[in-house]
Design an enzyme around this catalytic site. Sequence first.
Site, PDB file in Angstrom:
ATOM      1  N   ASN A 170       0.879  -1.177   0.000  1.00  9.60           N
ATOM      2  CA  ASN A 170       0.000   0.000   0.000  1.00  9.60           C
ATOM      3  C   ASN A 170       0.909   1.217   0.000  1.00  9.60           C
ATOM      4  O   ASN A 170       1.443   1.596   1.034  1.00  9.60           O
ATOM      5  CB  ASN A 170      -0.899  -0.025   1.243  1.00  9.60           C
ATOM      6  CG  ASN A 170      -1.777   1.207   1.336  1.00  9.60           C
ATOM      7  OD1 ASN A 170      -1.869   1.987   0.388  1.00  9.60           O
ATOM      8  ND2 ASN A 170      -2.412   1.385   2.493  1.00  9.60           N
ATOM      9  N   TRP A 171       1.111   1.775  -1.197  1.00 12.67           N
ATOM     10  CA  TRP A 171       2.054   2.901  -1.302  1.00 12.67           C
ATOM     11  C   TRP A 171       1.500   4.160  -0.660  1.00 12.67           C
ATOM     12  O   TRP A 171       2.242   5.120  -0.453  1.00 12.67           O
ATOM     13  CB  TRP A 171       2.351   3.199  -2.779  1.00 12.67           C
ATOM     14  CG  TRP A 171       3.133   2.148  -3.508  1.00 12.67           C
ATOM     15  CD1 TRP A 171       3.615   0.963  -3.005  1.00 12.67           C
ATOM     16  CD2 TRP A 171       3.541   2.191  -4.882  1.00 12.67           C
ATOM     17  NE1 TRP A 171       4.285   0.276  -3.990  1.00 12.67           N
ATOM     18  CE2 TRP A 171       4.254   1.005  -5.146  1.00 12.67           C
ATOM     19  CE3 TRP A 171       3.367   3.109  -5.910  1.00 12.67           C
ATOM     20  CZ2 TRP A 171       4.797   0.719  -6.411  1.00 12.67           C
ATOM     21  CZ3 TRP A 171       3.902   2.842  -7.164  1.00 12.67           C
ATOM     22  CH2 TRP A 171       4.619   1.650  -7.406  1.00 12.67           C
ATOM     23  N   LYS A 172       0.207   4.198  -0.388  1.00  7.17           N
ATOM     24  CA  LYS A 172      -0.448   5.415   0.130  1.00  7.17           C
ATOM     25  C   LYS A 172      -0.155   6.583  -0.834  1.00  7.17           C
ATOM     26  O   LYS A 172      -0.039   6.372  -2.027  1.00  7.17           O
ATOM     27  CB  LYS A 172      -0.022   5.690   1.568  1.00  7.17           C
ATOM     28  CG  LYS A 172      -0.213   4.432   2.438  1.00  7.17           C
ATOM     29  CD  LYS A 172      -0.124   4.677   3.896  1.00  7.17           C
ATOM     30  CE  LYS A 172      -0.317   3.348   4.645  1.00  7.17           C
ATOM     31  NZ  LYS A 172      -0.389   3.509   6.078  1.00  7.17           N
ATOM     32  N   HIS A 228      -9.677   1.329   4.049  1.00  6.96           N
ATOM     33  CA  HIS A 228      -8.467   1.509   4.855  1.00  6.96           C
ATOM     34  C   HIS A 228      -8.779   2.460   6.008  1.00  6.96           C
ATOM     35  O   HIS A 228      -9.561   3.406   5.851  1.00  6.96           O
ATOM     36  CB  HIS A 228      -7.334   2.059   3.984  1.00  6.96           C
ATOM     37  CG  HIS A 228      -6.022   2.046   4.690  1.00  6.96           C
ATOM     38  ND1 HIS A 228      -5.668   3.021   5.597  1.00  6.96           N
ATOM     39  CD2 HIS A 228      -5.002   1.155   4.672  1.00  6.96           C
ATOM     40  CE1 HIS A 228      -4.475   2.728   6.092  1.00  6.96           C
ATOM     41  NE2 HIS A 228      -4.049   1.606   5.546  1.00  6.96           N
ATOM     42  N   GLU A 272      -7.259   4.883   7.176  1.00  4.48           N
ATOM     43  CA  GLU A 272      -7.028   6.305   6.876  1.00  4.48           C
ATOM     44  C   GLU A 272      -8.217   6.893   6.110  1.00  4.48           C
ATOM     45  O   GLU A 272      -8.545   8.064   6.275  1.00  4.48           O
ATOM     46  CB  GLU A 272      -5.704   6.461   6.099  1.00  4.48           C
ATOM     47  CG  GLU A 272      -4.511   6.222   7.024  1.00  4.48           C
ATOM     48  CD  GLU A 272      -3.272   5.670   6.348  1.00  4.48           C
ATOM     49  OE1 GLU A 272      -3.174   5.711   5.118  1.00  4.48           O
ATOM     50  OE2 GLU A 272      -2.388   5.178   7.088  1.00  4.48           O
ATOM     51  N   GLU A 282      -6.079  -4.618  10.154  1.00  9.48           N
ATOM     52  CA  GLU A 282      -5.019  -3.660  10.441  1.00  9.48           C
ATOM     53  C   GLU A 282      -5.359  -2.874  11.702  1.00  9.48           C
ATOM     54  O   GLU A 282      -6.129  -1.906  11.646  1.00  9.48           O
ATOM     55  CB  GLU A 282      -4.865  -2.675   9.279  1.00  9.48           C
ATOM     56  CG  GLU A 282      -4.529  -3.323   7.961  1.00  9.48           C
ATOM     57  CD  GLU A 282      -3.914  -2.312   6.999  1.00  9.48           C
ATOM     58  OE1 GLU A 282      -2.757  -2.521   6.623  1.00  9.48           O
ATOM     59  OE2 GLU A 282      -4.569  -1.323   6.678  1.00  9.48           O
ATOM     60  N   GLY A 296       1.990   2.354  10.780  1.00  7.07           N
ATOM     61  CA  GLY A 296       2.980   3.425  10.655  1.00  7.07           C
ATOM     62  C   GLY A 296       3.585   3.845  11.982  1.00  7.07           C
ATOM     63  O   GLY A 296       4.241   4.888  12.063  1.00  7.07           O
ATOM     64  N   SER A 308       2.846  -1.993  10.476  1.00  2.00           N
ATOM     65  CA  SER A 308       4.278  -2.088  10.794  1.00  2.00           C
ATOM     66  C   SER A 308       4.869  -3.467  10.524  1.00  2.00           C
ATOM     67  O   SER A 308       5.747  -3.926  11.257  1.00  2.00           O
ATOM     68  CB  SER A 308       4.539  -1.654  12.245  1.00  2.00           C
ATOM     69  OG  SER A 308       4.146  -0.303  12.423  1.00  2.00           O
ATOM     70  N   GLY A 311       2.531  -1.130   4.303  1.00  2.00           N
ATOM     71  CA  GLY A 311       2.630   0.284   3.981  1.00  2.00           C
ATOM     72  C   GLY A 311       4.074   0.687   3.758  1.00  2.00           C
ATOM     73  O   GLY A 311       4.648   0.481   2.690  1.00  2.00           O
ATOM     74  N   GLY A 312       4.692   1.247   4.788  1.00  3.96           N
ATOM     75  CA  GLY A 312       6.042   1.805   4.684  1.00  3.96           C
ATOM     76  C   GLY A 312       7.043   0.885   3.999  1.00  3.96           C
ATOM     77  O   GLY A 312       7.789   1.319   3.108  1.00  3.96           O
TER      78      GLY A 312
HETATM   79  P1  PGA Z   1       2.442   0.323   7.670  1.00  2.00           P
HETATM   80  O1  PGA Z   1       1.022   0.549   6.961  1.00  2.00           O
HETATM   81  O2  PGA Z   1       2.968  -1.009   7.135  1.00  2.00           O
HETATM   82  O3  PGA Z   1       3.282   1.488   7.221  1.00  2.00           O
HETATM   83  O4  PGA Z   1       2.213   0.279   9.125  1.00  2.00           O
HETATM   84  C1  PGA Z   1       0.133  -0.509   6.727  1.00  2.00           C
HETATM   85  C2  PGA Z   1      -1.119   0.022   6.077  1.00  2.00           C
HETATM   86  O5  PGA Z   1      -1.586   1.107   6.475  1.00  2.00           O
HETATM   87  O6  PGA Z   1      -1.666  -0.606   5.152  1.00  2.00           O
END
Ligand code: PGA
Length: 251
Positions: free
Chosen positions: A9-11, A96, A98, A168, A174, A214, A235-236
């Site tokens: 997930n590049w966001k 998601h 967010e 999640e 994050g 994470s 994500g990251g």
């Molecule tokens: P993260 O994000 O791996 O940076 O914690 C995961 C996500 O939000 O899909």
Amino acid sequence: MRQKIVAGNWKMNNNLEAGKKLAQEVLDKATGNEEAQIVLGTPFIHLTVLADSVAGKKGIEIAAQNCSDKASGAYTGETSAEMVKSTGTNYVIIGHSERREYFNETNAQLAAKVDLALAQELIPIFCCGESLEIREKEEHFSYVKQQLTESLFHLSSADFAKIVIAYEPIWAIGTGRTASSAQAQEMHAELRAHLASHFGQELADSCSILYGGSCKPSNAKEIFEGSDVDGGLIGGASLNANDFLAIVNSF
Ligand code: PGA
């Protein structure tokens, strides 16, 4: 056997050039024999070009990170499921945390998005998860189960069979604070039992449930060892091809 999936997930990261470069690096370094299906969840601007570059390649797909809860029309700035599909993209991340938190997406809106995605033969990666506050009140199981009930339980068995779920916990996204493998497995087993209560054991057993929050090369193996953990939403660590592929190869 359930499909193992590792989805990046590049966001809101990577402009067009940077995204092409990262996807190419993943394509160059992946062997094509990975045990897990690889999915790259990219901003809308990358979909057309990246769906084209993975077309015909084994084991790698592109996902949008969202789609509209409306089919078409005067919704400035929105992108419909039909538009996503028209790029050659086959997956879409829906719900998601967010999106839920910053864009106030509700379980009912997410149910509409799931329906529109399925109508376009997109595979939804449906996200769920609780805040720290809810976990500290020990209401996390009922909260996350309700997210599934309100957004997925209206589906027919045939449609439910196409859904991928990503658990999640918001407190792990994050933050560098991962759920322990026991916490992930415990929630995944609880969610699978909840799905079985409505859709039956067989369908619940064939649903891939991914963990996100994470997840990185150093902890992926342990997390993926959970018998109900079928991969990750990353994500990251998905912004670096080597880290992402190390996670893909953690089974
Ligand atoms: P993260 O994000 O791996 O940076 O914690 C995961 C996500 O939000 O899909």
